[in-house]
Design an enzyme around this catalytic site. Structure first.
Site, PDB file in Angstrom:
ATOM      1  N   ASP A 108       0.850  -1.196   0.000  1.00 37.24           N
ATOM      2  CA  ASP A 108       0.000   0.000   0.000  1.00 37.24           C
ATOM      3  C   ASP A 108       0.887   1.248   0.000  1.00 37.24           C
ATOM      4  OD1 ASP A 108      -3.214   0.504   0.997  1.00 37.24           O
ATOM      5  OD2 ASP A 108      -1.815   2.179   1.152  1.00 37.24           O
TER       6      ASP A 108
ATOM      7  N   ASN B  36     -13.079  -3.087   2.568  1.00 36.01           N
ATOM      8  CA  ASN B  36     -14.044  -2.022   2.807  1.00 36.01           C
ATOM      9  C   ASN B  36     -15.089  -2.003   1.691  1.00 36.01           C
ATOM     10  OD1 ASN B  36     -12.647  -1.092   5.114  1.00 36.01           O
ATOM     11  ND2 ASN B  36     -11.215   0.054   3.820  1.00 36.01           N
TER      12      ASN B  36
ATOM     13  N   GLN C 244     -13.907   2.781   1.895  1.00 32.90           N
ATOM     14  CA  GLN C 244     -13.438   2.413   0.553  1.00 32.90           C
ATOM     15  C   GLN C 244     -13.159   3.679  -0.257  1.00 32.90           C
ATOM     16  OE1 GLN C 244     -16.064  -0.108  -1.809  1.00 32.90           O
ATOM     17  NE2 GLN C 244     -14.470  -0.464  -3.341  1.00 32.90           N
ATOM     18  N   SER C 245     -11.953   3.772  -0.801  1.00 34.85           N
ATOM     19  CA  SER C 245     -11.596   4.936  -1.626  1.00 34.85           C
ATOM     20  C   SER C 245     -11.242   4.533  -3.053  1.00 34.85           C
ATOM     21  CB  SER C 245     -10.431   5.703  -0.988  1.00 34.85           C
ATOM     22  OG  SER C 245      -9.301   4.865  -0.878  1.00 34.85           O
ATOM     23  N   VAL C 246     -10.883   3.278  -3.262  1.00 31.47           N
ATOM     24  CA  VAL C 246     -10.597   2.786  -4.622  1.00 31.47           C
ATOM     25  C   VAL C 246     -11.673   1.753  -4.954  1.00 31.47           C
ATOM     26  CG1 VAL C 246      -8.960   1.586  -6.104  1.00 31.47           C
ATOM     27  CG2 VAL C 246      -8.119   3.210  -4.385  1.00 31.47           C
TER      28      VAL C 246
ATOM     29  N   HIS D 232     -10.393  -4.987  -3.064  1.00 33.00           N
ATOM     30  CA  HIS D 232      -9.036  -5.319  -2.617  1.00 33.00           C
ATOM     31  C   HIS D 232      -9.097  -5.731  -1.152  1.00 33.00           C
ATOM     32  CE1 HIS D 232      -9.904  -1.029  -2.331  1.00 33.00           C
ATOM     33  NE2 HIS D 232      -9.240  -1.034  -1.179  1.00 33.00           N
TER      34      HIS D 232
ATOM     35  N   HIS E 252      -7.116  -5.755   2.217  1.00 32.36           N
ATOM     36  CA  HIS E 252      -5.971  -5.189   2.941  1.00 32.36           C
ATOM     37  C   HIS E 252      -5.396  -6.289   3.821  1.00 32.36           C
ATOM     38  CE1 HIS E 252      -6.791  -0.745   2.397  1.00 32.36           C
ATOM     39  NE2 HIS E 252      -8.018  -1.205   2.170  1.00 32.36           N
TER      40      HIS E 252
END
Ligand code: DGP
Length: 113
Positions: free
Chosen positions: A31, A86, A93-95, A99, A101
């Site tokens: 990340d 997320n 969640q931002s992307v 995914h 983590h």
């Protein structure tokens, strides 16, 4: 054709990353903004937008992300770690390409903030 997601661009090598694992189905990389000594993202090549859009046909793929996370954790020498996915902006969640983590290398608190 839809524009590629950020993580598709990383998977295709168009954006550099610190890649630690790849196969035909997924990639894992560090990340860019780590919140633990080990912070990796395990990402399917298929651009599923968010966890609640995972379909029945994706179940094997999503299960594979956990197998890869275990391998990457082992590579890092981690026995205890946290896996987080997320779903949606309010959950962090931002992307918008799913995914997992993988967080480890320090004690984790619960509940998360
Ligand atoms: P989330 O907030 O759950 O959607 O997580 C997205 C993560 O992606 C966040 O922890 C930061 C990371 N990230 C965003 N852009 C990049 C990038 O260009 N490279 C890498 N390696 N990580 C990124």
């Amino acid at each position: 054709m839809n524009e590629k997601t950020l993580f598709q661009k990383i998977a295709d090598g168009e954006i550099p990353s610190d890649l630690v694992y790849e196969d035909d189905h997924c990639i894992a990389f560090r990340d860019i903004n780590p919140v633990a000594p080990t912070h990796m993202l395990v990402v399917p090549r298929k651009p599923i937008t968010r966890p609640d859009l995972i379909e029945e046909d994706d179940e094997t793929l999503v299960g594979h992300l956990f197998t890869v996370a275990r391998q990457v954790a082992s590579q890092e020498g981690l026995s205890d770690y946290r896996l987080v996915m997320n779903n949606g902006a309010e959950a962090g969640q931002s992307v918008f390409h799913i995914h997992l983590h993988l967080l480890g290398g320090r004690p984790m608190t619960w509940p998360p903030g």
